[in-house]
Design a protein around this motif. Sequence first.
Motif, PDB file in Angstrom:
ATOM      1  N   THR A  85      10.811 111.710 -11.511  1.00 41.67           N
ATOM      2  CA  THR A  85      12.212 112.109 -11.394  1.00 41.67           C
ATOM      3  C   THR A  85      12.647 112.050  -9.934  1.00 41.67           C
ATOM      4  O   THR A  85      13.730 111.569  -9.614  1.00 41.67           O
ATOM      5  CB  THR A  85      12.398 113.542 -11.944  1.00 41.67           C
ATOM      6  OG1 THR A  85      11.778 113.607 -13.227  1.00 41.67           O
ATOM      7  CG2 THR A  85      13.851 113.908 -12.044  1.00 41.67           C
ATOM      8  N   ALA A 141      15.726 106.662  -5.394  1.00 45.97           N
ATOM      9  CA  ALA A 141      16.149 105.270  -5.541  1.00 45.97           C
ATOM     10  C   ALA A 141      17.652 105.212  -5.741  1.00 45.97           C
ATOM     11  O   ALA A 141      18.336 104.371  -5.153  1.00 45.97           O
ATOM     12  CB  ALA A 141      15.434 104.630  -6.724  1.00 45.97           C
ATOM     13  N   ARG A 142      18.156 106.123  -6.563  1.00 47.91           N
ATOM     14  CA  ARG A 142      19.598 106.099  -6.812  1.00 47.91           C
ATOM     15  C   ARG A 142      20.378 106.493  -5.573  1.00 47.91           C
ATOM     16  O   ARG A 142      21.460 105.988  -5.331  1.00 47.91           O
ATOM     17  CB  ARG A 142      19.960 106.968  -8.010  1.00 47.91           C
ATOM     18  CG  ARG A 142      20.220 106.089  -9.230  1.00 47.91           C
ATOM     19  CD  ARG A 142      20.673 106.873 -10.419  1.00 47.91           C
ATOM     20  NE  ARG A 142      19.518 107.401 -11.139  1.00 47.91           N
ATOM     21  CZ  ARG A 142      19.438 108.634 -11.583  1.00 47.91           C
ATOM     22  NH1 ARG A 142      20.412 109.493 -11.365  1.00 47.91           N
ATOM     23  NH2 ARG A 142      18.377 109.030 -12.238  1.00 47.91           N
ATOM     24  N   ALA A 143      19.808 107.370  -4.781  1.00 52.18           N
ATOM     25  CA  ALA A 143      20.486 107.774  -3.546  1.00 52.18           C
ATOM     26  C   ALA A 143      20.297 106.718  -2.458  1.00 52.18           C
ATOM     27  O   ALA A 143      20.779 106.861  -1.349  1.00 52.18           O
ATOM     28  CB  ALA A 143      19.953 109.120  -3.080  1.00 52.18           C
ATOM     29  N   GLY A 144      19.560 105.659  -2.794  1.00 51.02           N
ATOM     30  CA  GLY A 144      19.387 104.563  -1.841  1.00 51.02           C
ATOM     31  C   GLY A 144      18.471 104.922  -0.704  1.00 51.02           C
ATOM     32  O   GLY A 144      18.529 104.353   0.382  1.00 51.02           O
ATOM     33  N   ASP A 157      13.121 108.516  -8.852  1.00 50.32           N
ATOM     34  CA  ASP A 157      14.324 107.993  -9.464  1.00 50.32           C
ATOM     35  C   ASP A 157      15.562 108.430  -8.704  1.00 50.32           C
ATOM     36  O   ASP A 157      16.455 107.630  -8.416  1.00 50.32           O
ATOM     37  CB  ASP A 157      14.365 108.557 -10.890  1.00 50.32           C
ATOM     38  CG  ASP A 157      15.064 107.628 -11.825  1.00 50.32           C
ATOM     39  OD1 ASP A 157      14.797 106.418 -11.723  1.00 50.32           O
ATOM     40  OD2 ASP A 157      15.884 108.120 -12.640  1.00 50.32           O
ATOM     41  N   GLN A 158      15.573 109.705  -8.356  1.00 50.48           N
ATOM     42  CA  GLN A 158      16.724 110.229  -7.604  1.00 50.48           C
ATOM     43  C   GLN A 158      16.813 109.567  -6.240  1.00 50.48           C
ATOM     44  O   GLN A 158      17.889 109.192  -5.796  1.00 50.48           O
ATOM     45  CB  GLN A 158      16.588 111.750  -7.425  1.00 50.48           C
ATOM     46  CG  GLN A 158      16.857 112.522  -8.701  1.00 50.48           C
ATOM     47  CD  GLN A 158      16.422 113.974  -8.589  1.00 50.48           C
ATOM     48  OE1 GLN A 158      15.658 114.337  -7.696  1.00 50.48           O
ATOM     49  NE2 GLN A 158      16.906 114.800  -9.507  1.00 50.48           N
TER      50      GLN A 158
END
Length: 446
Positions: free
Chosen positions: A211, A217-220, A214-215
Amino acid sequence: MTATTGDTAGDRSGWAGHPRGLSTLFFTEMWERFSYYGMRALLILYMTAPITANGLGFDTARAASIYGWYTFGVYAAAIPGGWVADRFLGQYRSVFWGGVIIALGHFSLAIAALPFFYLGLALIVAGTGLLKPNVSTMVGSLYQQNDARRDAGFSIFYMGINIGAGVAPLVVGTLGQRVDWHVGFAAAGVGMVLGLIQYVLGKKRLQPALTRLDQAARAGEAGRVGVAEPPGFTAKEWKRIGAIGVFFVAAILFWGAFEQAGSSLNLFADRMTRLTVLGWSFPSTWFQSLNSAFLIALAPVFAWLWVSLGQREPTSPVKFTLGLLFVGLGFLLLVPAASMAQQGVLVSPLWLTGVYLLHTIGELCLSPVGLSVVTKLAPGRIVGLMMGVWFLATAFGNKLGGWVAGFFDTLPLPMLFGAVAATTIASALVLLALVRPVKKLMGGVH
Ligand code: GLN
């Protein structure tokens, strides 16, 4: 899925107060390294064994060249492997598919036909590229950014590597040399399958880390940078990148000597060393276990040593110097052994034991420091790239070592080993002279 944000900062329910997922990753990497080092212990011996002994009958130069390219490939593939995980598959699935491909590679080697031999090597390269960098990334993501347990977590993980690497030659090596090469390769594949089974069963334990990845990665901010990002480094960052450059060259030379364990030192064990102790004979691949055995015994000693030195703990460039020096001393010790072997006697197993002890001391000075200094020196937005660069140093080192091993049959061995000793010891001296300027480049990082 956990209901929380996946925060494991407080998870102390696993080993020694570490997050539970650590044991899953520990055993995954342990079995992967079991398969890697088990197969590697046999590789050059299988290639050079005559066809009448069910080997491939390659000459040593050709075998060393394949060994060099293969071991180069395994580590160089970490760069695309990390990228594929970041962009497409994610870390969990990359490690899973990497493990599947590795197991298929070993099973392919278990088939006694040349095309399956090359197919097997290619599969192991691709699979390891997917598995190795990403399992390390997952270890990192078990902890939050400033979690003080992270370094200790990596030390435990490094133990897993060496338990796998240490046991493998005893199992895979013995089966390969005493029963049949292909049974040995199959055993390496079975090990990887066991690792995969426990990885899948342990997925739940990894969920908080996944998790978090994933976070991120989404936050770049996954730690890896896309090519599109403009570099625009400050002068300070450029200096630090320069320091990484010096460590990079030193690491290539170090691994170039050290990673001959599986090639020239393996051949020296097989052809020139007495393989009996007190009248009991053992397979030559067993020497491949010594590095890991010494590492497991000495790692706590070194951890204690650095702490107890306090302010006087050597800085990273000094530790790199020591690493080069010890690997050089190991090869220096081989010079008289090789001279004796030239007279046609089988030398005592104590020679190689001493060599592996010196090499392990060098590894303990250089390898853990290398990983952490890269993460500390690299500008945050290219730390993933710089990690890849660190693996690339191992890749180039392996290629260099394979090249050197290619002279095993054509140069007098005392000269060959002496040249490796001279090169690494001279580089240690050059690095010693560079300690001050490198420290300046590092700008406050130790
Ligand atoms: N022995 C360690 C491993 O297999 C380090 C090898 C290396 O970086 N050359 O992971």
